[in-house]
Design a protein around this motif. Sequence first.
Motif, PDB file in Angstrom:
ATOM      1  N   GLY A 157       7.776  58.642  23.262  1.00 18.68           N
ATOM      2  CA  GLY A 157       6.844  59.048  22.216  1.00 18.68           C
ATOM      3  C   GLY A 157       5.575  59.696  22.707  1.00 18.68           C
ATOM      4  N   GLY A 158       5.459  59.970  23.980  1.00 14.74           N
ATOM      5  CA  GLY A 158       4.270  60.619  24.515  1.00 14.74           C
ATOM      6  C   GLY A 158       4.271  62.109  24.225  1.00 14.74           C
ATOM      7  N   ALA A 159       3.113  62.702  24.338  1.00 11.22           N
ATOM      8  CA  ALA A 159       2.965  64.138  24.108  1.00 11.22           C
ATOM      9  C   ALA A 159       3.098  64.900  25.426  1.00 11.22           C
ATOM     10  N   PHE A 160       3.491  66.163  25.324  1.00 11.50           N
ATOM     11  CA  PHE A 160       3.593  67.010  26.514  1.00 11.50           C
ATOM     12  C   PHE A 160       2.182  67.338  26.998  1.00 11.50           C
ATOM     13  N   PRO A 161       1.844  67.038  28.252  1.00 15.91           N
ATOM     14  CA  PRO A 161       0.476  67.236  28.728  1.00 15.91           C
ATOM     15  C   PRO A 161       0.131  68.672  29.102  1.00 15.91           C
ATOM     16  N   GLY A 162       1.083  69.564  29.082  1.00 15.51           N
ATOM     17  CA  GLY A 162       0.844  70.947  29.478  1.00 15.51           C
ATOM     18  C   GLY A 162       1.384  71.209  30.865  1.00 15.51           C
ATOM     19  N   TYR A 163       1.451  72.480  31.200  1.00 13.84           N
ATOM     20  CA  TYR A 163       2.046  72.853  32.482  1.00 13.84           C
ATOM     21  C   TYR A 163       1.154  72.537  33.674  1.00 13.84           C
ATOM     22  N   THR A 164      -0.123  72.300  33.441  1.00 16.84           N
ATOM     23  CA  THR A 164      -1.002  71.924  34.545  1.00 16.84           C
ATOM     24  C   THR A 164      -0.643  70.542  35.096  1.00 16.84           C
ATOM     25  N   TYR A 165       0.149  69.789  34.362  1.00 15.69           N
ATOM     26  CA  TYR A 165       0.627  68.484  34.806  1.00 15.69           C
ATOM     27  C   TYR A 165       1.385  68.600  36.134  1.00 15.69           C
ATOM     28  N   PHE A 166       2.031  69.733  36.351  1.00 18.22           N
ATOM     29  CA  PHE A 166       2.852  69.925  37.545  1.00 18.22           C
ATOM     30  C   PHE A 166       2.060  70.455  38.746  1.00 18.22           C
ATOM     31  N   ALA A 167       0.769  70.684  38.599  1.00 19.36           N
ATOM     32  CA  ALA A 167      -0.038  71.215  39.700  1.00 19.36           C
ATOM     33  C   ALA A 167      -0.111  70.242  40.877  1.00 19.36           C
ATOM     34  N   GLY A 168      -0.063  68.953  40.604  1.00 26.58           N
ATOM     35  CA  GLY A 168      -0.121  67.961  41.668  1.00 26.58           C
ATOM     36  C   GLY A 168       1.035  68.079  42.653  1.00 26.58           C
ATOM     37  N   SER A 169       2.196  68.489  42.163  1.00 27.80           N
ATOM     38  CA  SER A 169       3.345  68.656  43.058  1.00 27.80           C
ATOM     39  C   SER A 169       3.119  69.805  44.032  1.00 27.80           C
ATOM     40  N   PHE A 170       2.483  70.868  43.571  1.00 25.66           N
ATOM     41  CA  PHE A 170       2.193  72.000  44.447  1.00 25.66           C
ATOM     42  C   PHE A 170       1.164  71.619  45.510  1.00 25.66           C
ATOM     43  N   VAL A 171       0.168  70.831  45.113  1.00 27.86           N
ATOM     44  CA  VAL A 171      -0.833  70.365  46.078  1.00 27.86           C
ATOM     45  C   VAL A 171      -0.173  69.426  47.091  1.00 27.86           C
ATOM     46  N   ALA A 172       0.693  68.533  46.613  1.00 26.34           N
ATOM     47  CA  ALA A 172       1.378  67.596  47.512  1.00 26.34           C
ATOM     48  C   ALA A 172       2.276  68.344  48.495  1.00 26.34           C
ATOM     49  N   ALA A 173       2.974  69.360  48.022  1.00 23.62           N
ATOM     50  CA  ALA A 173       3.823  70.151  48.921  1.00 23.62           C
ATOM     51  C   ALA A 173       2.977  70.881  49.962  1.00 23.62           C
ATOM     52  N   ALA A 174       1.802  71.338  49.574  1.00 24.19           N
ATOM     53  CA  ALA A 174       0.907  71.995  50.540  1.00 24.19           C
ATOM     54  C   ALA A 174       0.387  70.988  51.571  1.00 24.19           C
ATOM     55  N   LEU A 175       0.341  69.717  51.205  1.00 25.55           N
ATOM     56  CA  LEU A 175      -0.112  68.676  52.126  1.00 25.55           C
ATOM     57  C   LEU A 175       1.010  68.159  53.032  1.00 25.55           C
TER      58      LEU A 175
END
Length: 173
Positions: free
Chosen positions: A131-149
């Motif tokens: 029942g949660g709402a979609f937080p937007g595509y910025t939700y996935f930005a953390g994965s890109f930062v983690a991959a860069a790390l």
Amino acid sequence: MRFDDRPQRILLPVNLGFMVLSLVLALLFNLLPWRDIFWVPDLAALVLTFWCVHQPRRMGIGAAWLLGLAMDAGNGALLGQNAFSYSILAFAALGLHRRILWFSPWQQAAHVLLLLLACQVLTLGVRMIAGGAFPGYTYFAGSFVAAALWPATMFVLLLPQRRPESVDENRPL
């Protein structure tokens, strides 16, 4: 430079206490109040992926499930949401660990990015089914930062396993 030309380094055995410490520190980082900042990486998932890739006999799906339950309890999330996604992440990382290790650190980061994105999609899917709402595509930005790390994570977590450079006894200090 071909793969065969790169120098290979024999590592010392990993200390189980160091593995647990790194996972606990990553979990504590994740439990800090980051809710409004979209680019913060999921360090627990990143460290879990690292240990599943580099130590597949010591890190497994059960440990991932327990780490996910701790994340769920700490964040007040739906119980089992992170446990489910971390278990699938560990399963995929264990299945791909031999393939991932053949590549350079940045190519490994591309593989890790796909694993972390899949983990986030699963977590988001469970949240939206509940029942949660979609937080937007910025939700996935953390994965890109983690991959860069990923290369930095590899360097730091492999540091205790590196053998000291041999010192020539005839050379003056």
